[in-house]
Design a protein around this motif. Sequence first.
Motif, PDB file in Angstrom:
ATOM      1  N   VAL A  41      -6.105  -2.970  -1.806  1.00  0.00           N
ATOM      2  CA  VAL A  41      -5.171  -1.896  -1.467  1.00  0.00           C
ATOM      3  C   VAL A  41      -5.132  -1.755   0.049  1.00  0.00           C
ATOM      4  O   VAL A  41      -6.175  -1.531   0.673  1.00  0.00           O
ATOM      5  CB  VAL A  41      -5.606  -0.553  -2.079  1.00  0.00           C
ATOM      6  N   PHE A  42      -3.936  -1.863   0.635  1.00  0.00           N
ATOM      7  CA  PHE A  42      -3.812  -1.641   2.069  1.00  0.00           C
ATOM      8  C   PHE A  42      -3.389  -0.196   2.305  1.00  0.00           C
ATOM      9  O   PHE A  42      -2.356   0.256   1.789  1.00  0.00           O
ATOM     10  CB  PHE A  42      -2.793  -2.582   2.699  1.00  0.00           C
ATOM     11  N   ALA A  43      -4.179   0.527   3.103  1.00  0.00           N
ATOM     12  CA  ALA A  43      -3.955   1.959   3.344  1.00  0.00           C
ATOM     13  C   ALA A  43      -2.852   2.177   4.365  1.00  0.00           C
ATOM     14  O   ALA A  43      -3.083   2.671   5.471  1.00  0.00           O
ATOM     15  CB  ALA A  43      -5.257   2.611   3.785  1.00  0.00           C
ATOM     16  N   ASN A  44      -1.663   1.840   3.984  1.00  0.00           N
ATOM     17  CA  ASN A  44      -0.507   1.944   4.871  1.00  0.00           C
ATOM     18  C   ASN A  44      -0.135   3.399   5.143  1.00  0.00           C
ATOM     19  O   ASN A  44       0.461   3.716   6.169  1.00  0.00           O
ATOM     20  CB  ASN A  44       0.675   1.211   4.239  1.00  0.00           C
ATOM     21  N   ILE A  87      -1.808  -3.598  -3.717  1.00  0.00           N
ATOM     22  CA  ILE A  87      -1.156  -2.289  -3.720  1.00  0.00           C
ATOM     23  C   ILE A  87      -0.945  -1.884  -2.263  1.00  0.00           C
ATOM     24  O   ILE A  87      -1.816  -2.087  -1.425  1.00  0.00           O
ATOM     25  CB  ILE A  87      -2.000  -1.219  -4.440  1.00  0.00           C
ATOM     26  N   LEU A  88       0.197  -1.291  -1.988  1.00  0.00           N
ATOM     27  CA  LEU A  88       0.485  -0.741  -0.670  1.00  0.00           C
ATOM     28  C   LEU A  88       0.706   0.756  -0.822  1.00  0.00           C
ATOM     29  O   LEU A  88       1.524   1.193  -1.629  1.00  0.00           O
ATOM     30  CB  LEU A  88       1.738  -1.396  -0.088  1.00  0.00           C
ATOM     31  N   GLY A 105      -8.967   6.750  -4.849  1.00  0.00           N
ATOM     32  CA  GLY A 105      -8.279   5.997  -3.793  1.00  0.00           C
ATOM     33  C   GLY A 105      -8.699   6.468  -2.408  1.00  0.00           C
ATOM     34  O   GLY A 105      -7.856   6.875  -1.656  1.00  0.00           O
ATOM     35  N   GLY A 106      -9.973   6.402  -2.071  1.00  0.00           N
ATOM     36  CA  GLY A 106     -10.998   5.859  -2.951  1.00  0.00           C
ATOM     37  C   GLY A 106     -12.274   6.678  -2.814  1.00  0.00           C
ATOM     38  O   GLY A 106     -12.357   7.645  -2.065  1.00  0.00           O
ATOM     39  N   VAL A 107     -13.293   6.210  -3.509  1.00  0.00           N
ATOM     40  CA  VAL A 107     -14.649   6.688  -3.252  1.00  0.00           C
ATOM     41  C   VAL A 107     -15.121   6.046  -1.951  1.00  0.00           C
ATOM     42  O   VAL A 107     -15.066   4.829  -1.795  1.00  0.00           O
ATOM     43  CB  VAL A 107     -15.593   6.309  -4.404  1.00  0.00           C
ATOM     44  N   MET A 108     -15.575   6.867  -1.011  1.00  0.00           N
ATOM     45  CA  MET A 108     -16.056   6.351   0.275  1.00  0.00           C
ATOM     46  C   MET A 108     -17.544   5.992   0.122  1.00  0.00           C
ATOM     47  O   MET A 108     -18.424   6.861   0.189  1.00  0.00           O
ATOM     48  CB  MET A 108     -15.853   7.377   1.373  1.00  0.00           C
ATOM     49  N   LEU A 109     -17.792   4.732  -0.117  1.00  0.00           N
ATOM     50  CA  LEU A 109     -19.107   4.277  -0.552  1.00  0.00           C
ATOM     51  C   LEU A 109     -20.250   4.629   0.390  1.00  0.00           C
ATOM     52  O   LEU A 109     -21.357   4.924  -0.085  1.00  0.00           O
ATOM     53  CB  LEU A 109     -19.064   2.767  -0.815  1.00  0.00           C
TER      54      LEU A 109
END
Length: 349
Positions: free
Chosen positions: A196-199, A229-230, A78-82
């Motif tokens: 997924v919103f990185a709230n 997903i929040l 959450g997550g792999v930073m591509l």
Amino acid sequence: MPTSPRLSVLDLVPVRSGQTSAGAVAASVALAQRADALGFTRYWFAEHHNMPAVASTTPPVLIASIAARTERIRVGSGGVMLPNHAPLVVAEQFAALEALAPGRIDLGIGRAPGSDPVITQLLRISGPTADVDRFPDHVADILSLLSPDGATLRLTSGREYAIQATPAASAVPTLWLLGSSDYSARLAAELGLPYVFANHFSGEGLEPALDLYRSGYTPSERHPQPETILTLNVSVADTAEEAAERALPQLRSMARLRLGRPMRPLETVDEALAAPADSEGDELIVRMRQRWVIGDADAAASAVRRLAERHAIDEVMVAPIAGSYASEPADATPGRVRSLELLAERLAA
């Protein structure tokens, strides 16, 4: 009675003062096992580099460890930073994880670097990485590489060359796109991927991003409907006072980050409570608290429900940020464990 959202966990593997990386990882293993027993849907690790308070530098390694120590919970990134990685390597790693834990692996992908500019530069000169400007292409490449049919590369000679992340995939990880801006919301909609919103990090722009995602969603074979997903920072305890105390180390750490101050391991609750007043940092903490869930079980569960209902969220992924008192073991995080227990109990009721 209102329907409760699914619950999951986002873990940055926090490191506090007086704690080793080994102790921090041991605490996260125990937390994941408790989340598994409590019925949480998934357990994800973030990718961050060169941060004294964060030990989640390599999600695939941590995912493999947790998958081997849990029974049913989904595990992922959450997550792999591509931009930090070659797409083929990411696909190969997660294909291998899927083979280790069939049907339980998630690949969350983000576009941010997950580090400061110096470390970002170091990552990109010391090995193969992805071009951030080609992020949509690389996401599509990973989807193809993970599929049982693999991908096809056309060489300059005109010959086609077959590439697969694993020789004989029977299943593939679920790919999620992470973000806190319009960019990722639009791309997830275009590709027919869950979003997924990185709230937990930003909190700004939630409603526009969700509107863009849902209104522009293109159904895909694996995901005919949009799914969201929040993420949410939470500190839940038996009393509101304890929850507030346990939240303070993480609040102070985030304030230092926002103000560009030197980072250090998380304070213990005792250290945070004894710290002198800081007008600039304290003002920022007051604003951040408004977007975090900090309270006793009933108040926290109600806040999670209201947030999910207001934004029609399918799943809430909590980042349990409850800190530890100096007297608590260095290889455990009782506050984080209790946060999960209380939320699971109240939201299941």
